[in-house]
Structure formats: C-alpha cells, structure tokens
Enzyme design. Structure first.
Site, short mmCIF file in Angstrom:
data_model
loop_
_atom_site.label_atom_id
_atom_site.label_comp_id
_atom_site.label_asym_id
_atom_site.label_seq_id
_atom_site.Cartn_x
_atom_site.Cartn_y
_atom_site.Cartn_z
N LYS A 75 -10.87 -15.82 -1.06
CA LYS A 75 -10.03 -14.80 -1.60
C LYS A 75 -8.43 -15.00 -1.54
O LYS A 75 -7.95 -15.92 -0.91
CB LYS A 75 -10.19 -13.51 -0.61
CG LYS A 75 -9.65 -12.14 -1.00
CD LYS A 75 -9.99 -11.16 -0.16
CE LYS A 75 -9.51 -9.76 -0.55
NZ LYS A 75 -9.85 -8.56 0.49
N SER A 150 -11.72 -4.42 -1.50
CA SER A 150 -10.72 -5.26 -2.45
C SER A 150 -11.53 -6.77 -2.72
O SER A 150 -10.77 -7.33 -3.37
CB SER A 150 -9.33 -5.48 -1.68
OG SER A 150 -9.55 -5.84 -0.45
N SER A 174 -13.33 -3.95 2.93
CA SER A 174 -13.12 -4.66 1.74
C SER A 174 -14.15 -5.96 1.65
O SER A 174 -14.18 -6.55 0.68
CB SER A 174 -11.76 -5.11 1.41
OG SER A 174 -10.89 -4.28 1.28
#
EC number: 6.3.5.7
Length: 481
Positions: A75, A150, A174
């Site tokens: 990420k 996210s 997330s």
C-alpha cells in the site's frame, strides 16, 4: 504456464524444487499486471527493473527465507526507499523516502520481491478508493463496483491474482472492508503486533498494518514475517513472536463463539445476514458452541471514531506544508500564503473535511464536548469487548453491512460512506485483532465474515478461518475473473 493463481506455499515449493526460477515468476507477474491492471487500476507505481534484477540474482542462490522470490505489492502509505510513496495524494507527488518501513525490512529479510505500490484512498481516508488523486481502482468481481477502501488497491491486486499477497493498513476497517468486498482474506492484527515505523500516520492510536491474501495459511505466513517488537515504534508491543501456521488445522470442537445481536440488526442487508448465519451454522457443525451477546456501545462507534481519528489526522497532517517535501504551490507572496495554497491545492476534499472536523473537535471550547467525550466512549466500547471475552473465545459477525456498492454511488454522501465501517470501527477503537474471510456472494459480489479475537490471539482467528475455508473457499472464482 501461468503462476498467478498459486499460493505462497505452492510457489515456495516450486522454487525450492527448481520447478520454476524466481525470475520466471517475476516475469509472469509483470505480464499479468501489464495485461490486466489497465482495467483494475490497482498499482500506482511499478518497480520492474529492480524486481527483475533481484529475481535474476536469486536464480543462482540457494532458496532461503519464508518469501524467497515471492512477488508482493505494498500500500502506498508504507514508505519504500527505492519506490515513490505518495499516499495517493497530490501533496506527496514525487516523494521518495530515505528509508524503508520496518515491515519492508522484514519482508526483504525473508527475500520477498517488491513489484510495486498500490492505490488507496488519499492518506487512507475513505472506504472506496475513489479518493485517490491518481486513479480509481475497480472491483475485480464486478468492474462497476468499488473495491472498498482505503486499501482498495491492495485487495483488488490480490483478488485479481496479480500478486499472491499485499500489505494494507487498517484504521477503521481499511483492510477488512476491501477484503470483504473483493472476496479475499484480510487481517488487522492487534494494535502493537506490527510496527508502524514507516507507515505514514493517519490516526496513530488506531492505525495498524496487516496482510491481504487469497487463502488463510498464506495470510498467517505473512503476519509471522512482519510481526515483532520494533525499537523505532514506541507503540510496538513486547510480545513473543508466534508461529501462526503451526496447528492452524486443529479442530475447533468446544470453541465458544459469541454473535453480537447488534451486528445482525438494522442496516445489514438480508443477503449478508443469510451468508453470515450460514457460516455460523457451519462453525456449529464443526463443534463450536454459539451464543448471542450484546455490544451495546458499538452503536456509538462511528461518531466516536470520526471525532478521534480526525483529531489525530489534523495533527499528523500538519507536517505537509510544501516546505520540506512533496508538492509546493506556486505564486505565494509569503510563508503563510505558501502553507495555505499548498494545502488547499495539495489535499483532496475528503482529507480537508477530516482536517477541519479534527481541528474543530480539538479547538478551545469544544475539546471537552467532543474529543474528551469520545475518549470516554472509546473506553466503554473496549469494556464491552472485555466483558464478552471473559466467557467466549471469539466474536463472529459480518465484516460490512452490504456488498460492494457501485462506483460513484456514495462519493457525494460522506455520512452513508462512513456508515459502511460501522461493523469494523469498534474493533480498532478496542485495539483487537480481527480478520475478514469470504463467506458468500450476492449478485456476483463477495460477502465477508468477520472474526474478532482477544488481544494478541490472532492464532485462534487463523485456526477458525482455516477450518471454515475447507468448506468455503474462492479458489475457482479467482480463476474465473
């Protein structure tokens, strides 16, 4: 031969047996990314040259390390020395870290190979990955749907079989919510289990890094690698490292399972309820005892979370000012104007909304009414979980109230978007471990089962998840995408 659907365990065995070379695996990975990610949009940056060079060096080495030659995606809020880290924000465009995050050092020590950085909601604020400045990621199961957020890029890349695993971060759901939407396995470890050093901070008392994979055992393997005390992170917990994969297949006879009535109540879709209830019945058939419980203060979780997380974010994001790194606005006449223009132009709407909310909650005259009160409610939520865990081993419920929603359907409705995390947020507030595993589908869109454990008891979660996976897994569905 395409290797994209193989597990970490299977790929490691093939490399060990010299059936494949690391360079072949990495070449195959980039072929798949270049072919399919033009549609999925999961990657923000690729590190092809360095990955292939590292893999070719490994071709001539004796395999060592749990992830020898295995491709991985990270990420884009986890800093990497050799690949740009943007947090999917204009304000960090072109930013290159001078160091690797602790989790990256641990993955590199086990000889994993970074292929690229993954898309996300800007600064991890959002539940759909639509808040990225750079691109919108789609759900591999249905390209009209969001992948969640996210960590949407992290979940989508794994579901699309572009990489066998990725890392995400979880502040209020997330990792677990996109794992649910994309039909993959996502683990949010106990707060302090994994070092946050090198994770760009959103809400420091809530953030935690965790793995996303296509099966439970792979997930346990990655968590083994990234766990551990880190002197660079004062919130890193001094607990012993655990072999999460040993006895992962032991039976669950006698396991005491709690099902919160609030988690199957109003707002949870009938399709999600049906899939989760079927999964709970399956656990009963395996010998677990199941009882309904109450977590009465969970209903205050969303309000509590948005006050606390936004307050922390307003402080954490104050460092992005256009002076030291990242985007700098042009045409400013003085320093104050430079700060204002840079932040106005560099941050997206959702990030600005949360900075304003947090600044308001911390401001003189409102601190007691909002921030201090939210901290008290956080304690009550934590105590609810503690009471339940006095008599039960694990809590089970849905990960999200619905399946993935359509792209564009909620982007202009923040309150509806925030409510999607109503079932994941309380776990972050309590600092507990929790994971999402696939348990069904509705109209082709996956449904996730959420398992919640006692502090630092990820091992039980993996044990339950592995047993359930033997009767319900998505392996054939991944290959049909």
């Amino acid at each position: 031969m395409s290797l994209r659907y193989e597990s970490i365990e299977s790929l490691s065995q093939m490399i060990q047996n010299k059936t494949i070379r690391p360079s072949e695996l990495i070449e195959d990975t980039f072929v798949n990314i270049e072919k399919d990610d033009t549609v999925i949009n999961s990657f923000l940056a690729l590190d092809k040259e360095a990955a292939l060079e590292k893999a070719k060096t490994m071709d001539n080495e004796t395999p060592s390390g749990k992830l020898f030659g295995i491709p991985m995606g990270i990420k884009d809020n986890i800093v990497t020395k050799d690949v740009e880290t943007t947090c999917a924000s204009k304000i960090l465009e072109g930013f290159n870290s001078v160091y690797d995050a602790t989790v990256m050092n641990k993955l590199n020590a086990e000889n994993g190979i970074l292929v690229g950085k993954l898309n996300m909601d800007e600064f991890a604020m959002g539940g759909s990955t639509e808040n990225s400045f750079y691109k919108k990621t789609v759900n591999p199961f249905d390209h009209k749907a969001v992948p969640g957020g996210s960590s949407g890029g992290s979940a989508a890349a794994v579901a699309a079989s572009l990489v066998p695993f990725s890392l995400g971060s979880d502040t209020g759901g997330s990792i677990r919510q996109p794992a649910s939407y994309c039909g993959v396995v996502g683990m949010k470890p106990t707060y302090g289990r994994v070092s946050r050093f090198g994770l760009v901070a959103f809400a420091s008392s809530l953030d935690q890094i965790g793995p996303i994979t296509r099966n439970v055992k792979d997930n346990a393997t990655v968590l083994e690698v990234i766990s551990g005390l880190d002197p660079h992170d004062s919130t890193s917990a001094p607990v012993d490292n655990v072999d999460f994969t040993s006895q992962i297949d032991k039976d669950i006879k006698g396991l005491r399972v709690a099902v919160p009535k609030e988690y199957l109540g109003e707002g949870v879709s009938e399709e999600v309820k049906a899939s989760v209830q079927a999964a709970i019945k399956a656990l009963e058939k395996m010998g677990a005892t199941v009882e309904e419980v109450s977590l009465p203060n969970s209903k205050y979780g969303v309000a509590t979370y948005y006050i606390l997380s936004s307050s922390e974010a307003s402080a954490n994001l104050a460092r992005f000012d256009g002076i030291r790194y990242g985007y700098q606005a042009e045409g400013a006449q003085n320093l104050e104007e430079l700060y204002k223009k840079t932040r106005q132009e560099g941050f997206g709407d959702e990030v600005k909304r949360r900075i304003m909310l947090g600044t308001y909650a911390l401001s003189s005259g409102y601190y007691d009414a909002y921030y201090k009160k939210a901290q008290k409610v956080r304690t009550l939520i934590k105590q609810d979980f503690e009471r339940v865990f006095e008599n039960y081993d694990i809590i089970v419920g849905p990960t999200a109230p619905t399946t993935a929603f359509d792209i564009g359907a909620q982007i202009n409705d923040p309150l509806t978007m925030y409510a999607n995390d109503i079932l994941t947020i309380p776990i972050n507030l309590a600092g507990l471990p929790s994971m999402s595993i696939p348990c069904g589908e509705s109209n082709g869109r996956p449904i996730g089962l959420q398992l919640i454990g006692k502090p630092f008891d990820e091992k039980t979660l993996y044990n339950v998840a592995y047993n359930y996976e033997q009767i319900f897994n998505m392996h054939e569905r991944y290959q049909s995408l």
